[in-house]
Design an enzyme around this catalytic site. Structure first.
Site, mmCIF file in Angstrom:
data_model
loop_
_atom_site.group_PDB
_atom_site.id
_atom_site.type_symbol
_atom_site.label_atom_id
_atom_site.label_comp_id
_atom_site.label_asym_id
_atom_site.label_seq_id
_atom_site.Cartn_x
_atom_site.Cartn_y
_atom_site.Cartn_z
ATOM 1 N N GLY A 11 0.825 -1.214 0.000
ATOM 2 C CA GLY A 11 0.000 0.000 0.000
ATOM 3 C C GLY A 11 0.854 1.258 0.000
ATOM 4 N N MET A 59 -5.483 -11.303 5.755
ATOM 5 C CA MET A 59 -6.024 -10.881 7.049
ATOM 6 C C MET A 59 -7.314 -11.611 7.405
ATOM 7 S SD MET A 59 -3.832 -8.842 8.278
ATOM 8 C CE MET A 59 -4.702 -8.220 9.712
ATOM 9 N N ALA A 81 -2.426 -3.430 6.994
ATOM 10 C CA ALA A 81 -3.372 -3.966 5.999
ATOM 11 C C ALA A 81 -4.785 -3.521 6.336
ATOM 12 C CB ALA A 81 -3.301 -5.481 5.967
ATOM 13 N N GLN A 83 -8.927 -2.677 4.242
ATOM 14 C CA GLN A 83 -9.751 -2.082 3.185
ATOM 15 C C GLN A 83 -9.848 -0.638 3.655
ATOM 16 O OE1 GLN A 83 -11.519 -0.213 1.019
ATOM 17 N NE2 GLN A 83 -13.242 -0.410 2.415
ATOM 18 N N SER A 84 -9.023 0.235 3.089
ATOM 19 C CA SER A 84 -8.814 1.554 3.695
ATOM 20 C C SER A 84 -9.575 2.678 3.003
ATOM 21 C CB SER A 84 -7.316 1.880 3.686
ATOM 22 O OG SER A 84 -6.910 2.225 2.378
ATOM 23 N N THR A 125 -7.251 5.285 13.125
ATOM 24 C CA THR A 125 -7.501 6.420 12.225
ATOM 25 C C THR A 125 -8.338 7.531 12.860
ATOM 26 O OG1 THR A 125 -8.731 7.031 10.226
ATOM 27 C CG2 THR A 125 -9.407 5.010 11.277
ATOM 28 N N GLU A 127 -10.620 8.918 11.454
ATOM 29 C CA GLU A 127 -12.017 8.720 11.032
ATOM 30 C C GLU A 127 -12.876 8.227 12.198
ATOM 31 O OE1 GLU A 127 -13.703 8.951 7.945
ATOM 32 O OE2 GLU A 127 -11.995 9.933 6.982
ATOM 33 N N TYR A 150 -16.185 1.901 7.543
ATOM 34 C CA TYR A 150 -14.718 1.850 7.715
ATOM 35 C C TYR A 150 -14.341 2.280 9.132
ATOM 36 C CZ TYR A 150 -9.874 3.565 7.457
ATOM 37 O OH TYR A 150 -8.543 3.813 7.711
ATOM 38 N N LYS A 154 -12.677 0.108 12.239
ATOM 39 C CA LYS A 154 -11.410 0.514 12.860
ATOM 40 C C LYS A 154 -11.571 0.744 14.370
ATOM 41 C CE LYS A 154 -8.181 0.784 9.605
ATOM 42 N NZ LYS A 154 -6.782 0.342 9.723
ATOM 43 N N HIS A 180 -2.726 11.118 5.773
ATOM 44 C CA HIS A 180 -1.357 11.355 5.304
ATOM 45 C C HIS A 180 -1.229 10.828 3.885
ATOM 46 C CE1 HIS A 180 -1.636 7.753 7.792
ATOM 47 N NE2 HIS A 180 -0.812 7.179 6.936
#
Ligand code: NAP
Length: 322
Positions: A11, A59, A81, A83-84, A125, A127, A150, A154, A180
């Site tokens: 990634g 994963m 890792a 699904q970002s 994150t 988020e 997402y 997380k 970032h």
């Protein structure tokens, strides 16, 4: 020689972190889930593809993670890792949860069973905060209010990471990283979509860039700076959680203005088409992180400014298309 397993090695952050660890003389293992046609372009960009030891695992496949941890017993695991892509998480909520939540549980179980001295970094994150803030910014004490599948996935991984630290005494850290970016950011993410689009427009390969909400504000830093913080978190006497951010937020509009200007394109708004399909079902208006704990404890501070980051990305995309 220390050993580290980096998941998400293909990634954006994986290659920057691997480069840092290689410079520190680590043996670096990289987890790859798809052995058919893996995309090494980000590692190639940093010139380190041949210096990584690749291991096959996924994963969502607990057994593959158990075998890997049992076989290599790394000093450190950096779990990058995921699904970002936030937007995709509404369409693929189950997959997002399986990779981002259950995957972390599998990895932690493998560490607990086969290598309890391994230090663990979890890629958490900003988020997770949603629109929650304290005086307009977020720090480690700000309550979470996730606004996407997402972010919810997380949040589970954040808490299970804390829980394995508290329940089993494992060395586990959460880095709560704000956005970032870099020249190897995925092209589906708004910043790279803009710089990639600008390069195409500049060279006559495209006429427009389709975007969602230009007024969303984010705290954007450089991935190369942020991986230093990940490394530092695992070098402390005690594990802890840290906000990593620049402390300054900008709108997507600001990003566009600086990026177009850097490419020598005036009247940037004429190239932008607002397309409702790129608006989120539940919007997240403003993120601005306070990373004073990371500065005080880890001695970490960002080095690359917002303007320098944009310039770096625009120039990289222009030279790719040229
Ligand atoms: P990224 O570019 O999307 O990389 C994620 C990597 O995870 C990809 O290489 C992908 O492999 C891998 N992956 C996906 N599903 C997998 C699975 N089932 N098994 C094994 N590997 C799998 O993300 P990034 O920007 O480097 O971010 C790294 C981490 O930090 C992510 O967890 C992200 O959620 C988190 N984070 C990022 C930011 C940011 O602004 N960049 C901010 C906060 C947190 P393939 O390439 O093979 O698909």
């Amino acid at each position: 020689m220390k050993t580290a397993l980096v998941t998400g090695i293909l990634g954006q952050d994986g290659p920057y972190l691997a480069k840092l660890l290689l410079e520190k003389n680590y043996k670096v293992y990289g987890l790859i889930s798809r052995y058919a046609n893996p995309n090494f372009s980000n590692l190639d960009y940093l010139g380190i593809t041949s210096q990584i030891d690749y291991l096959q695992g996924d994963m969502t496949d607990e057994c593959s993670l158990m075998n890997i941890i049992k076989n290599i017993r790394p000093d450190e695991v950096y779990n990058l890792a995921a699904q970002s892509f936030v937007a995709a998480s509404w369409d693929q909520a189950k997959l997002t949860t399986e990779v981002n939540s259950l995957g972390v549980l599998y990895l932690l179980n493998a560490i607990k069973l086969f290598s309890p001295a391994t230090k663990f970094y979890q890629a958490s994150t900003s988020e997770m905060f949603g629109n929650s803030n304290i005086n307009g910014e977020q720090n480690e004490a700000t309550p979470f209010h996730p606004r996407s599948p997402y972010a919810i996935s997380k949040l589970y991984s954040y808490w299970i990471t804390n829980n394995f630290k508290e329940s089993y005494g494992l060395y586990c850290c959460n880095g709560i990283l704000f956005n970032h970016e870099s020249p190897i950011r995925g092209k589906e993410f708004v910043t790279r979509k803009i710089t990639d689009g600008i390069a195409k427009i500049k060279l006559g390969l495209a006429k427009e860039i389709r975007l969602g909400n230009l007024d969303s504000k984010r705290d954007w830093g450089f991935a190369g700076d942020y991986v230093r913080a990940m490394y530092l978190m695992l070098q402390q006497a005690k594990p802890d959680n840290y906000i990593i951010s620049t402390g300054v937020s900008h709108s997507i509009r600001d990003f566009c203005a600086i990026a177009f200007n850097h490419a020598g394109l005036t009247d940037w708004e004429k190239y932008i088409v607002i397309d409702p399909q790129f608006k989120r079902p539940a919007e997240l208006f403003s993120l601005q992180g306070k990373s004073s704990k990371a500065k005080d404890v880890l001695g970490w501070e960002p080095e690359v400014t917002f303007e320098q980051l944009i310039k770096m990305m625009v120039e990289a995309d222009l030279s790719r298309y040229k």
